[in-house]
Motif scaffolding. Structure first.
Motif, PDB file in Angstrom:
ATOM      1  N   SER A  76       3.010   3.382  16.742  1.00 37.34           N
ATOM      2  CA  SER A  76       2.832   3.058  18.107  1.00 37.34           C
ATOM      3  C   SER A  76       3.040   3.450  19.363  1.00 37.34           C
ATOM      4  O   SER A  76       2.464   3.309  19.919  1.00 37.34           O
ATOM      5  N   ARG A  77       2.381   4.596  18.979  1.00 33.66           N
ATOM      6  CA  ARG A  77       1.726   5.393  20.527  1.00 33.66           C
ATOM      7  C   ARG A  77       1.134   5.892  20.251  1.00 33.66           C
ATOM      8  O   ARG A  77      -0.157   6.176  21.395  1.00 33.66           O
ATOM      9  N   GLY A  78      -0.268   5.043  19.358  1.00 35.05           N
ATOM     10  CA  GLY A  78      -1.575   4.618  19.765  1.00 35.05           C
ATOM     11  C   GLY A  78      -2.407   6.089  19.223  1.00 35.05           C
ATOM     12  O   GLY A  78      -3.343   6.094  19.294  1.00 35.05           O
ATOM     13  N   TRP A  79      -1.734   7.361  18.346  1.00 30.41           N
ATOM     14  CA  TRP A  79      -2.150   8.101  17.506  1.00 30.41           C
ATOM     15  C   TRP A  79      -2.997   7.875  15.937  1.00 30.41           C
ATOM     16  O   TRP A  79      -2.448   7.896  15.148  1.00 30.41           O
ATOM     17  N   ASP A  80      -3.769   7.509  16.424  1.00 37.23           N
ATOM     18  CA  ASP A  80      -4.223   6.746  15.268  1.00 37.23           C
ATOM     19  C   ASP A  80      -4.821   7.456  14.074  1.00 37.23           C
ATOM     20  O   ASP A  80      -4.591   6.812  13.137  1.00 37.23           O
ATOM     21  N   GLY A  81      -4.992   8.524  14.697  1.00 34.03           N
ATOM     22  CA  GLY A  81      -5.846   9.426  13.706  1.00 34.03           C
ATOM     23  C   GLY A  81      -5.184  10.217  12.969  1.00 34.03           C
ATOM     24  O   GLY A  81      -5.334   9.961  11.595  1.00 34.03           O
ATOM     25  N   TYR A  82      -3.708   9.954  12.639  1.00 30.07           N
ATOM     26  CA  TYR A  82      -2.923  11.004  12.318  1.00 30.07           C
ATOM     27  C   TYR A  82      -2.346   9.640  11.750  1.00 30.07           C
ATOM     28  O   TYR A  82      -1.665  10.404  10.293  1.00 30.07           O
ATOM     29  N   ALA A  83      -1.359   8.192  12.385  1.00 27.95           N
ATOM     30  CA  ALA A  83      -0.969   7.485  11.604  1.00 27.95           C
ATOM     31  C   ALA A  83      -2.005   6.912  10.119  1.00 27.95           C
ATOM     32  O   ALA A  83      -1.545   7.448   8.691  1.00 27.95           O
ATOM     33  N   TRP A  84      -3.183   6.646  10.069  1.00 32.99           N
ATOM     34  CA  TRP A  84      -3.478   6.873   9.224  1.00 32.99           C
ATOM     35  C   TRP A  84      -3.870   7.678   8.329  1.00 32.99           C
ATOM     36  O   TRP A  84      -4.100   7.349   6.934  1.00 32.99           O
ATOM     37  N   ARG A  85      -4.428   8.894   8.569  1.00 37.98           N
ATOM     38  CA  ARG A  85      -4.572  10.285   7.445  1.00 37.98           C
ATOM     39  C   ARG A  85      -3.281  10.226   6.561  1.00 37.98           C
ATOM     40  O   ARG A  85      -2.593  10.768   6.225  1.00 37.98           O
ATOM     41  N   LEU A  86      -1.977  10.251   7.353  1.00 39.89           N
ATOM     42  CA  LEU A  86      -1.377  10.637   7.301  1.00 39.89           C
ATOM     43  C   LEU A  86      -0.390   9.648   5.789  1.00 39.89           C
ATOM     44  O   LEU A  86       0.389   9.936   4.839  1.00 39.89           O
ATOM     45  N   ALA A  87      -0.764   8.259   6.147  1.00 35.64           N
ATOM     46  CA  ALA A  87      -0.686   7.422   5.298  1.00 35.64           C
ATOM     47  C   ALA A  87      -1.309   7.093   4.297  1.00 35.64           C
ATOM     48  O   ALA A  87      -0.618   7.669   3.218  1.00 35.64           O
ATOM     49  N   SER A  88      -2.313   7.994   3.755  1.00 39.85           N
ATOM     50  CA  SER A  88      -2.766   8.012   2.557  1.00 39.85           C
ATOM     51  C   SER A  88      -2.656   9.000   2.063  1.00 39.85           C
ATOM     52  O   SER A  88      -2.949   9.623   1.440  1.00 39.85           O
ATOM     53  N   ALA A  89      -2.574  10.054   3.042  1.00 37.42           N
ATOM     54  CA  ALA A  89      -2.030  11.656   2.436  1.00 37.42           C
ATOM     55  C   ALA A  89      -0.382  11.837   1.338  1.00 37.42           C
ATOM     56  O   ALA A  89      -0.076  11.533   0.694  1.00 37.42           O
ATOM     57  N   LEU A  90       0.312  10.925   1.832  1.00 32.30           N
ATOM     58  CA  LEU A  90       1.639   9.514   1.423  1.00 32.30           C
ATOM     59  C   LEU A  90       1.499   9.034   0.013  1.00 32.30           C
ATOM     60  O   LEU A  90       2.485   8.453  -0.874  1.00 32.30           O
ATOM     61  N   GLU A  91       0.049   8.354  -0.048  1.00 35.86           N
ATOM     62  CA  GLU A  91       0.145   6.993  -1.265  1.00 35.86           C
ATOM     63  C   GLU A  91       0.738   7.794  -1.904  1.00 35.86           C
ATOM     64  O   GLU A  91       1.607   7.397  -3.317  1.00 35.86           O
ATOM     65  N   GLU A  92       0.005   9.214  -2.894  1.00 32.23           N
ATOM     66  CA  GLU A  92       0.017   9.606  -4.416  1.00 32.23           C
ATOM     67  C   GLU A  92       1.953   9.939  -5.007  1.00 32.23           C
ATOM     68  O   GLU A  92       2.602   9.336  -5.709  1.00 32.23           O
ATOM     69  N   PHE A  93       2.835  10.135  -3.815  1.00 33.68           N
ATOM     70  CA  PHE A  93       3.895  10.627  -4.333  1.00 33.68           C
ATOM     71  C   PHE A  93       4.740   9.255  -4.019  1.00 33.68           C
ATOM     72  O   PHE A  93       5.432   9.005  -4.535  1.00 33.68           O
ATOM     73  N   LEU A  94       4.632   8.323  -3.062  1.00 33.77           N
ATOM     74  CA  LEU A  94       5.204   7.227  -2.608  1.00 33.77           C
ATOM     75  C   LEU A  94       4.808   5.794  -4.166  1.00 33.77           C
ATOM     76  O   LEU A  94       5.881   5.492  -4.535  1.00 33.77           O
ATOM     77  N   ASN A  95       3.715   6.215  -4.504  1.00 38.63           N
ATOM     78  CA  ASN A  95       3.048   5.942  -5.882  1.00 38.63           C
ATOM     79  C   ASN A  95       4.059   6.261  -6.867  1.00 38.63           C
ATOM     80  O   ASN A  95       4.904   5.240  -8.014  1.00 38.63           O
ATOM     81  N   ARG A  96       4.161   7.460  -6.925  1.00 40.11           N
ATOM     82  CA  ARG A  96       4.550   8.260  -7.949  1.00 40.11           C
ATOM     83  C   ARG A  96       6.646   8.168  -8.210  1.00 40.11           C
ATOM     84  O   ARG A  96       7.525   8.023  -9.690  1.00 40.11           O
ATOM     85  N   ARG A  97       6.780   7.816  -7.065  1.00 32.46           N
ATOM     86  CA  ARG A  97       8.253   7.964  -6.700  1.00 32.46           C
ATOM     87  C   ARG A  97       8.533   6.363  -6.458  1.00 32.46           C
ATOM     88  O   ARG A  97      10.174   6.112  -6.496  1.00 32.46           O
ATOM     89  N   GLY A  98       7.989   5.162  -6.417  1.00 31.15           N
ATOM     90  CA  GLY A  98       8.684   4.576  -6.924  1.00 31.15           C
ATOM     91  C   GLY A  98       8.831   3.623  -5.406  1.00 31.15           C
ATOM     92  O   GLY A  98       9.569   2.379  -5.587  1.00 31.15           O
ATOM     93  N   HIS A  99       8.491   4.036  -3.897  1.00 27.81           N
ATOM     94  CA  HIS A  99       8.668   4.124  -2.758  1.00 27.81           C
ATOM     95  C   HIS A  99       7.925   3.242  -2.432  1.00 27.81           C
ATOM     96  O   HIS A  99       6.877   2.735  -1.499  1.00 27.81           O
ATOM     97  N   PHE A 100       7.785   1.561  -3.404  1.00 27.32           N
ATOM     98  CA  PHE A 100       6.449   0.634  -2.621  1.00 27.32           C
ATOM     99  C   PHE A 100       6.385  -0.222  -1.322  1.00 27.32           C
ATOM    100  O   PHE A 100       5.530  -0.323  -1.212  1.00 27.32           O
ATOM    101  N   ALA A 101       8.191  -0.209  -1.440  1.00 30.85           N
ATOM    102  CA  ALA A 101       7.738  -0.696   0.335  1.00 30.85           C
ATOM    103  C   ALA A 101       7.839   0.121   0.910  1.00 30.85           C
ATOM    104  O   ALA A 101       6.999  -0.175   2.330  1.00 30.85           O
ATOM    105  N   ASP A 102       8.446   1.218   1.269  1.00 33.39           N
ATOM    106  CA  ASP A 102       6.706   2.142   2.187  1.00 33.39           C
ATOM    107  C   ASP A 102       6.158   2.524   2.154  1.00 33.39           C
ATOM    108  O   ASP A 102       5.554   1.987   3.081  1.00 33.39           O
ATOM    109  N   TRP A 103       5.539   2.253   1.387  1.00 37.96           N
ATOM    110  CA  TRP A 103       3.346   1.962   0.869  1.00 37.96           C
ATOM    111  C   TRP A 103       3.398   0.767   1.497  1.00 37.96           C
ATOM    112  O   TRP A 103       2.702   1.343   2.544  1.00 37.96           O
TER     113      TRP A 103
END
Length: 201
Positions: A76-103
């Protein structure tokens, strides 16, 4: 309140702390993941010293809600480099723990970031992440649509490993639908691409 530049700097350090710690955690959960391009931590930022998978999962579980909010706030603040990199870093955790809507939610933010950055590689990763999350939710039609878009982008980039990961995701999705012949064909295509890229993972 602090003057705006000081608030911005503090927010940047918080984002950097979360990004670098989440990236380290993701590497512990999946040592064979694609490398995520990161600059060194900002001065004054000390990521958590995670020592193994158990520590990585514990930190991610504690910070889960804050991490998801941080992706959204960065977007929302336009810090796009942080947004996509953090989203990418969280994928494995969200997948393992079943947080699919957050994913799904954070990959949509990553896709918007990639569009603003006009970066097809970021868009490709976000489409693939959205596809995987939709597949885990049993939403096969949007999963296949996002996989197809990711494959087009990775093909245009001549990214063989990106194509292979995408086809393997497509294969798992077809298998989940009971379409085993289709799944096998996609897996065979992925294998050929992995071999062509010399990727042994």
């Amino acid at each position: 309140l602090d003057p705006e530049p000081r608030r911005e700097a503090a927010a940047g350090r918080m984002l950097d702390y979360y990004l670098h710690t989440a990236h380290a955690a993701a590497a512990l959960l999946d040592p064979h993941q694609d490398p995520l391009p990161l600059a060194p931590p900002e001065p004054g930022v000390t990521p958590e010293p995670l020592t193994g998978q158990a520590a990585a999962l514990a930190w991610l579980a504690i910070e889960h809600s804050a991490l998801v909010r941080t992706v959204e706030q960065a977007g929302s603040r336009g810090w796009d480099g942080y947004a996509w990199r953090l989203a990418s870093a969280l994928e494995e955790f969200l997948n393992r723990r079943g947080h699919f809507a957050d994913w799904v939610a954070i990959q949509r933010t990553a896709l918007t970031a990639g569009e603003r950055l006009a970066d097809p590689a970021v868009r490709a990763r976000a489409h693939r992440g959205l596809a995987r999350a939709h597949a885990r939710l049993g939403k096969h039609e949007p999963a296949h649509a996002h996989f197809a878009r990711a494959l087009d982008l990775f093909t245009a980039l001549d990214d063989l490993v990106g194509q292979a990961h995408t086809l393997l995701g497509t294969s798992f999705t077809w298998a989940g639908q009971g379409e085993h012949a289709r799944a096998l064909r996609q897996a065979e295509r992925a294998l050929d691409l992995y071999r062509g890229a010399g990727d042994q993972r």
